[in-house]
Write a protein that holds these residues in place. Structure first.
Motif, PDB file in Angstrom:
ATOM      1  N   UNK A 339       0.862  -1.178   0.000  1.00 42.36           N
ATOM      2  CA  UNK A 339       0.000   0.000   0.000  1.00 42.36           C
ATOM      3  C   UNK A 339       0.897   1.227   0.000  1.00 42.36           C
ATOM      4  N   UNK A 340       0.855   2.004  -1.070  1.00 44.37           N
ATOM      5  CA  UNK A 340       1.679   3.197  -1.237  1.00 44.37           C
ATOM      6  C   UNK A 340       0.747   4.376  -1.451  1.00 44.37           C
ATOM      7  N   UNK A 341       0.942   5.438  -0.676  1.00 40.95           N
ATOM      8  CA  UNK A 341       0.140   6.637  -0.866  1.00 40.95           C
ATOM      9  C   UNK A 341      -0.254   7.273   0.446  1.00 40.95           C
ATOM     10  N   UNK A 342      -0.700   8.508   0.372  1.00 40.28           N
ATOM     11  CA  UNK A 342      -1.167   9.231   1.551  1.00 40.28           C
ATOM     12  C   UNK A 342      -2.515   8.663   1.997  1.00 40.28           C
ATOM     13  N   UNK A 343      -2.939   8.932   3.263  1.00 41.31           N
ATOM     14  CA  UNK A 343      -4.277   8.470   3.690  1.00 41.31           C
ATOM     15  C   UNK A 343      -5.394   9.017   2.821  1.00 41.31           C
ATOM     16  N   UNK A 345      -5.139   9.449  -0.443  1.00 34.56           N
ATOM     17  CA  UNK A 345      -5.105   8.636  -1.660  1.00 34.56           C
ATOM     18  C   UNK A 345      -5.489   7.195  -1.389  1.00 34.56           C
ATOM     19  N   UNK A 346      -5.218   6.720  -0.170  1.00 38.48           N
ATOM     20  CA  UNK A 346      -5.509   5.347   0.214  1.00 38.48           C
ATOM     21  C   UNK A 346      -6.429   5.361   1.440  1.00 38.48           C
ATOM     22  N   UNK A 347      -7.701   5.666   1.283  1.00 39.04           N
ATOM     23  CA  UNK A 347      -8.598   5.724   2.451  1.00 39.04           C
ATOM     24  C   UNK A 347      -8.764   4.387   3.151  1.00 39.04           C
ATOM     25  N   UNK A 348      -8.465   3.268   2.472  1.00 39.47           N
ATOM     26  CA  UNK A 348      -8.609   1.958   3.100  1.00 39.47           C
ATOM     27  C   UNK A 348      -7.548   1.705   4.163  1.00 39.47           C
ATOM     28  N   UNK A 349      -6.546   2.602   4.288  1.00 39.26           N
ATOM     29  CA  UNK A 349      -5.580   2.455   5.377  1.00 39.26           C
ATOM     30  C   UNK A 349      -6.263   2.494   6.734  1.00 39.26           C
ATOM     31  N   UNK A 350      -7.389   3.207   6.817  1.00 40.96           N
ATOM     32  CA  UNK A 350      -8.093   3.294   8.095  1.00 40.96           C
ATOM     33  C   UNK A 350      -8.662   1.956   8.524  1.00 40.96           C
ATOM     34  N   UNK A 351      -8.795   0.987   7.611  1.00 45.95           N
ATOM     35  CA  UNK A 351      -9.334  -0.321   7.954  1.00 45.95           C
ATOM     36  C   UNK A 351      -8.269  -1.269   8.481  1.00 45.95           C
ATOM     37  N   UNK A 352      -6.998  -0.866   8.424  1.00 40.38           N
ATOM     38  CA  UNK A 352      -5.914  -1.730   8.878  1.00 40.38           C
ATOM     39  C   UNK A 352      -5.518  -1.375  10.308  1.00 40.38           C
ATOM     40  N   UNK A 353      -5.018  -2.361  11.030  1.00 38.73           N
ATOM     41  CA  UNK A 353      -4.517  -2.142  12.384  1.00 38.73           C
ATOM     42  C   UNK A 353      -3.045  -1.730  12.271  1.00 38.73           C
ATOM     43  N   UNK A 354      -2.783  -0.436  12.500  1.00 37.43           N
ATOM     44  CA  UNK A 354      -1.469   0.143  12.263  1.00 37.43           C
ATOM     45  C   UNK A 354      -0.878   0.692  13.551  1.00 37.43           C
ATOM     46  N   UNK A 356       0.659   3.542  13.941  1.00 41.18           N
ATOM     47  CA  UNK A 356       0.340   4.967  14.011  1.00 41.18           C
ATOM     48  C   UNK A 356      -1.119   5.178  13.610  1.00 41.18           C
ATOM     49  N   UNK A 357      -1.806   6.020  14.356  1.00 44.21           N
ATOM     50  CA  UNK A 357      -3.221   6.274  14.119  1.00 44.21           C
ATOM     51  C   UNK A 357      -3.415   7.131  12.870  1.00 44.21           C
ATOM     52  N   UNK A 358      -4.445   6.812  12.122  1.00 43.36           N
ATOM     53  CA  UNK A 358      -4.835   7.604  10.962  1.00 43.36           C
ATOM     54  C   UNK A 358      -6.219   8.183  11.237  1.00 43.36           C
ATOM     55  N   UNK A 359      -6.281   9.490  11.230  1.00 41.52           N
ATOM     56  CA  UNK A 359      -7.534  10.177  11.539  1.00 41.52           C
ATOM     57  C   UNK A 359      -7.665  11.404  10.643  1.00 41.52           C
ATOM     58  N   UNK A 360      -8.858  11.594  10.110  1.00 42.66           N
ATOM     59  CA  UNK A 360      -9.126  12.730   9.222  1.00 42.66           C
ATOM     60  C   UNK A 360      -8.121  12.774   8.065  1.00 42.66           C
ATOM     61  N   UNK A 366       2.415   9.804  18.311  1.00 47.43           N
ATOM     62  CA  UNK A 366       1.933   9.264  19.576  1.00 47.43           C
ATOM     63  C   UNK A 366       1.171  10.257  20.404  1.00 47.43           C
ATOM     64  N   UNK A 367       1.378  11.548  20.182  1.00 46.00           N
ATOM     65  CA  UNK A 367       0.660  12.571  20.923  1.00 46.00           C
ATOM     66  C   UNK A 367      -0.605  13.031  20.257  1.00 46.00           C
ATOM     67  N   UNK A 368      -0.994  12.402  19.159  1.00 46.19           N
ATOM     68  CA  UNK A 368      -2.206  12.792  18.457  1.00 46.19           C
ATOM     69  C   UNK A 368      -2.040  13.969  17.538  1.00 46.19           C
ATOM     70  N   UNK A 369      -0.807  14.363  17.228  1.00 51.56           N
ATOM     71  CA  UNK A 369      -0.540  15.493  16.338  1.00 51.56           C
ATOM     72  C   UNK A 369      -0.193  14.985  14.946  1.00 51.56           C
ATOM     73  N   UNK A 370      -0.646  15.670  13.903  1.00 47.32           N
ATOM     74  CA  UNK A 370      -0.290  15.243  12.540  1.00 47.32           C
ATOM     75  C   UNK A 370       1.221  15.319  12.317  1.00 47.32           C
TER      76      UNK A 370
END
Length: 833
Positions: A339-343, A345-354, A356-360, A366-370
């Protein structure tokens, strides 16, 4: 004292402050001297610490260490049993062992009620998988493995994938032999990793097929395995002529190695990368599956093609299959998902257990900052069912994604990775090598070389090589690969320095030098007691190619005659010394376009980091366009070696003018070809609209046209660059182009400037090249590109047209004579006046 100080007025306060400052300075100096730092160093250390704190705060890692993802391969279905015709009579050898039968498990005694709570239910073991490796997978076997002579040996190698826990293994050898063999003295012996599995006599009737089954101890199966088959053949119980042509045995191609194993879970860690995405020990082709992004732009095309090029390098010439999916669940067991691309470009990254958190549609630390747009992220995970490993290269901007992929494509950066995730802050810029610096080829621009200047297949400099055996030991192979644009001229020589041992017959023993299998010189071994000698041999320029190989073959017949197949006990040996030297007259020139040059990657792989190559696709590429791009970049990666990959890929509208100054590979269907205006000027065969074909004055329409076409032409933007077109009328035709780029057998058949590839059967096999038809055309006038000086060009012209030399000398003499007479006549006339 206090009164005196009071009389001083306001001065004591300033004085005390002064002394206080001095004391603080002295104390600070003492503290700094104790720790061994200067004040400047201390201040810089504070600044570095502040910068580190800022970086840590900006790139805060997850508070809890993520659990390592584990891939659980699914059992391989057992192949359907294929009947094997048994031998008409069983061999008396104990090595002929029938297939072991699994005994029925004993019925356990019922447990008492009191003991039931204490008994834990044991987990059910994973089911067994079976893999059958037939001998015909090895090119050396072909229709049959021929073994001739009194004593003959053959070797076959195979690997064991890393996640296999071998439970049992067997070797089935099927053979037939000459009816003239004497069974009591003729036998077949099988060894695995230098351990005997058993022997069987060669006593079958004429035309009878022999079957022998050997059990293999499980601890004998290693990562790299060598199966050795040795036959001893005699035609008489007393005396056998070693030159008798009836001394033969054939190992049939349907012989096989059957391995039963349990697939083991695989923990994902960048320290083990590229495993399990690419397994150098795998027996099947590695399968890479790319998740297609929502929008395909030039950055994604560049990143994915670079990754594919390096992945092909890491497979060590093993097959690599590539496909494109739009959903994660479309990846099946045995695939490796990339999987190559930004979140975004690749919205399905949110369905994987990663990790680092992917939000918005942003990757958070780790601190919740982009994360910053300049930081790439690499992560390892699995699909929901744990069957498919997933490699993620992402970031909050396209440049961050490209940086993450570049860390995987550069050897030095890839070795630094570990764990399940990594933040890529900076990637070192690797300098491009010289376009003529090709590892494994002759060193560039050097006329005098030694064997020690060349490197063998292991990448190490050539050293002294000693061979032994009677009467013909193995040949000593010497790589002699010239650059594709380089040619040798007459006068190039090879001076072989060698030595040999005693006990030979000088009248019959010799040493020969072969180039691509053809003899180019030799000499007798003159000393019966052994010694050192040398021979200088002219190298025929016509035999030198980009894959040329020199071979030194000793023929060492003993001073005692070989009788009745009995060999003397005294060993004989010959040594090729690394101080053997070459004197080469080299010239650099090449004719383009020529698809045959692509067999070495030239000119696209000059330089070896592919920095001179740009690939262009339609603005809205289809899946077949993208897979063709990945297959082409994989082939270029396999044909090159380098610490990095720097090729570029663009959509048609994004192709910059500077990219046109390099080599360009255009990919797409005929009605959507990105550079159609460049190929319209090509004369000869071409594809047109509505399935039309045109060649010279002939024009016709076909229905349908499922062939693929590879076309090469000199770049219209720069005369020493190549424009390569990969096109077809239908997506099926692009799959034929992919097959030609993927399969070595088809790729080696490319020639001329145009190749048309079409399958001849609905389900072609990768092991049968007759399933494809490759038509090559040479329809353009080649252009000669020189990279040598004028003097070298003149010498090359005179060597190629030597018959013009005598006439040129006579004409030059006549011209000089005429000029001299004209000068003398004018001189005499002036004196007469």
């Amino acid at each position: 004292m206090r009164n005196w100080l009071n009389n001083l007025g306001p001065r004591p306060s300033r004085l005390w402050r002064l002394w206080g400052l001095v004391g603080v300075g002295i104390l600070f100096t003492l503290l700094v001297s104790l720790v061994g730092l200067s004040p400047t160093q201390a201040q810089s250390g504070d600044a570095v610490e502040q910068q580190e704190d800022a970086v840590i705060q900006r790139h805060r890692l997850p508070q809890s260490t993520p659990q390592a993802p584990v891939v659980r391969p699914q059992p391989r279905p057992r192949p359907s049993p294929q009947p094997v015709a048994p031998a008409p009579r069983p061999s008396p050898s104990p090595a002929t062992i029938p297939a072991p039968t699994t005994p029925a498990p004993a019925t356990p005694a019922p447990a008492s009620p009191q003991s039931e709570p204490a008994v834990a239910a044991s987990p059910e073991p994973d089911p067994l998988s079976e893999y059958v490796l037939q001998f015909n997978r090895a090119p050396v076997v072909g229709n049959a493995l021929q073994m001739q002579g009194v004593l003959s040996q053959a070797r076959l190698g195979f690997t064991r994938p890393r996640h296999w826990q071998v439970e049992s293994a067997q070797v089935l050898v099927r053979f037939r032999h000459s009816p003239a063999l004497y069974g009591d003295r003729s036998n077949l012996t099988v060894r695995l990793n230098n351990r005997h599995l058993g022997s069987v006599p060669l006593n079958r009737e004429d035309g009878e097929i022999g079957n022998v089954l050997f059990d293999v101890p499980t601890d004998l199966i290693e990562d790299f395995n060598t199966l050795i088959m040795v036959v001893q053949q005699h035609t008489s119980d007393t005396c056998t002529d070693p030159t008798d042509p009836t001394l033969w045995t054939e190992i049939l191609p349907d012989s096989q190695v059957a391995i039963r194993y349990r697939p083991q879970p695989m923990t994902l860690d960048f320290a083990s990368y590229p495993y399990p995405f690419l397994d150098p020990l795998g027996l099947e082709a590695d399968r890479l599956t790319y998740l297609r992004p929502k929008t395909v732009d030039s950055v994604w095309l560049t990143a994915s093609s670079r990754y594919q090029a390096v992945a092909s390098r890491l497979t060590n010439s093993r097959p690599l299959e590539t496909q494109l999916v739009s959903q994660i669940d479309q990846a099946k067991a045995g695939d490796s998902l990339v999987v190559i691309g930004t979140p975004a470009e690749q919205p399905l990254l949110a369905d994987l257990e990663l990790p680092f958190t992917i939000q918005n549609q942003q990757v958070l630390d780790g601190g919740g900052n982009p994360l910053p747009n300049t930081v790439g992220v690499l992560m390892l995970t699995t699909t929901v069912n744990g069957e498919v490993p997933v490699l993620v290269a992402t970031g909050n901007a396209p440049e961050a994604v490209l940086k993450a992929v570049q860390a995987l494509t550069q050897t030095g950066d890839r070795q630094l990775l570990t764990g399940q995730a990594a933040l890529v802050n900076e990637v070192a810029e690797v300098d491009s090598p010289d376009p003529r610096d090709w590892p494994g080829y002759l060193p560039q621009d050097r006329r005098r070389l030694r064997l020690s200047d060349l490197k063998g297949t292991n990448g190490q400099p050539f050293q002294d090589v000693t061979v032994n055996g009677l009467p013909i030991p193995p040949a000593v192979d010497i790589p002699f690969k010239t650059l594709p644009d380089e040619h040798l001229q007459r006068g190039s020589t090879f001076t072989l320095r060698y030595s040999y041992g005693p006990g030979i017959d000088p009248k019959r023993s010799s040493v020969s030098v072969l180039l691509n299998g053809e003899g180019i010189g030799g000499k007798r071994l003159r000393l019966a007691d052994g010694g050192t000698d040398a021979i200088t041999i002219d190298i025929p320029p016509d035999l030198v190619t980009s894959d040329a190989k020199l071979a030194v073959q000793f023929y060492m017949f003993p001073d005692t005659p070989i009788a009745c197949g009995e060999l003397p006990d005294q060993p004989t040996w010959g040594t090729v010394h690394s101080n053997s030297s070459f004197h080469l007259n080299r010239i650099s020139q090449v004719q383009m376009p020529d698809l045959k040059l692509l067999q070495t990657g030239f000119p696209l792989t000059a330089p070896q980091d592919l920095s001179a190559v740009s690939m262009v696709l339609p603005d809205s590429p289809s899946d077949e366009d993208i897979v063709t791009l990945l297959t082409a970049s994989g082939r270029l990666g396999r044909l090159s070696q380098g610490p990095a990959v720097k090729l570029q890929a663009y959509g048609a509208r994004d192709l910059p003018n500077e990219a046109r100054q390099g080599h360009v590979v255009a990919i797409g269907l005929q009605d959507d070809f990105p550079l159609s205006e460049a190929l319209q000027s090509v004369s000869g065969f071409s594809l047109g609209d509505q399935f039309s074909r045109q060649h010279s004055q002939t024009q016709l329409q076909t229905l349908p046209d499922s062939a693929g076409m590879i076309m090469a032409t000199v770049s219209p933007w720069r005369q020493d660059r190549l424009l390569l077109g990969l096109t077809a009328q239908t997506p099926t035709g692009l799959r034929e182009v992919q097959a030609a780029l993927r399969q070595d057998g088809l790729f080696s058949r490319l020639a001329g400037d145009t190749a048309i590839i079409q399958r001849t059967t609905p389900n072609p096999s990768i092991y049968n090249q007759a399933d494809y038809q490759v038509t090559t055309l040479a329809q353009q006038s080649p252009r000669t590109i020189h990279r040598s000086g004028l003097g070298a060009r003149v010498i090359t012209f005179l060597q190629a047209n030597w018959f013009l030399v005598p006439g040129s000398i006579v004409l030059l003499a006549l011209l000089l004579y005429s000029l001299s007479q004209l000068f003398l006549n004018r001189l005499s006339q002036s004196e007469g006046i």
